[in-house]
Motif scaffolding. Structure first.
Motif: not given
Length: 361
Positions: A113-119
């Motif tokens: 997977i590619i995981m993106e975490i955004h504040g």
């Protein structure tokens, strides 16, 4: 039940056919076809093994029942009845296992997977929570024996992340982390809060299967690529060469910028990898929205705007709102002990699929 056994026999027949095919020298010589057929054979193996076990147990039950019609002494009859009881329990368990194995499979489950975490909402506190989620998933990945690579990050001055993009590789990564898609809410007293008041902030998590070129066909004419000089740390090399890359997928407006690698070629490869995943995710979300207009699944739509979980620090509590699960061990969960939540989400998804099958029969 008869329909299920028809399916099982068809699976067993296909499995036997595949074993013959992958023993054929002509197919062994065709590496791509051999790998494809071997993968299919591997996917069917567990189902066929369970089917054969079921057949064996069913035959043993028949044999024991036939024995009870014979003249047995009391001890022997008691022993046969006890064995029958155990065999019936085994048969029931095998039926349940087989039902799950016959459920429609997500074709992405085996993928990295590619995981993106955004504040998201909450300023500095949201960026710090994004960093905490990054730490949580990193520790969970380590427990699973997976590898994590930070592809891109946008750090804040307080030690958090406005955004961090990861690639997680290993065994069946997507199958376990796909339910993390959505908005994660934190309730806690920020380090900067002098009055001790609890604040609420959010971070969003996006989980996308890593897409190979064969999975999604992107027309090169639909991509605009701009190159420019990298900025930030990196010494003289960064200032002298136009190694940074910005790719825009014109039909969707999706933009990926990459400047972490030392060469333009490396940045192009990384940017394309993320672009493929984001474009695939974009179209998949559109399809899912159409499906969810008719029926919402037990674990939600997977939309990143959907609030899926609350992390309450004062009460050491985590609640997953999709399945109504509350656990009072936030400290352990933030340390990467996510198995209880992930297992519960997988079971809920399986239950929903079984219900669908029952309703469609």
């Amino acid at each position: 039940m008869d329909e299920m056994f028809e399916k099982l026999q068809a699976v067993a027949d296909r499995y036997d056919e595949l074993n013959e095919l992958i023993s054929d020298p002509a197919i062994i010589a065709d590496t791509q076809r051999f790998m494809k057929l071997s993968k299919e054979e591997g996917e069917l193996r567990e189902t066929v093994d369970k089917y054969h076990q079921f057949e064996d147990v069913t035959q043993q039950i028949k044999d024991d029942e036939d024995m009870l019609y014979e003249k047995l002494d009391d001890d022997m009859a008691t022993m046969v009845k006890e064995e029958l009881k155990d065999l019936e329990a085994q048969k029931e368990q095998l039926e349940e296992d087989i039902k799950l194995l016959l459920l429609p499979k997500d074709p992405n489950d085996d993928k990295n997977i590619i995981m993106e975490i955004h504040g998201a909402a909450g300023g500095d506190e949201a960026s710090l929570f994004a960093a905490d989620l990054f730490s949580m998933y990193s520790k969970y990945a380590e427990r699973q024996g997976w590898k994590i690579e930070v592809v891109d990050e946008n750090a804040t001055e307080v030690g958090g992340f406005k955004e961090i993009v990861l690639m997680i590789t290993g065994d069946k990564v997507y199958s376990k982390l796909k339910f993390e898609n959505g908005a994660h809410r934190v309730q806690r007293v920020p380090a900067t809060e002098s009055a001790g008041r609890v604040h609420t902030s959010t971070a969003t998590v996006g989980v996308m299967p890593e897409e190979e070129e064969v999975d999604i066909d992107i027309d090169p004419k639909d991509i605009r690529t701009d190159v420019y000089r990298s900025s930030g740390a990196g010494g003289q090399h960064i200032n002298k060469t136009s190694s940074a890359v910005r790719m825009t997928h014109l039909p969707t407006g999706i933009v990926v910028a990459m400047q972490d690698e030392r060469s333009q070629q490396q940045n192009r490869a990384k940017a394309m990898q993320i672009l493929r995943a984001r474009v695939y995710d974009y179209y998949k979300q559109q399809e899912r929205s159409a499906y969810d207009a008719e029926r919402k699944s037990a674990v939600g739509t997977g939309d990143r705007s959907e609030r899926i979980r609350t992390y309450n620090y004062p009460q050491n509590r985590v609640t997953d709102h999709r399945i109504g699960l509350t656990l009072n061990k936030l400290d352990r969960i933030m340390n990467g002990e996510l198995d209880d939540i992930i297992d519960a989400l997988i079971l809920s998804d399986q239950a929903a699929k079984l219900e669908d099958l029952k309703n469609n029969d």
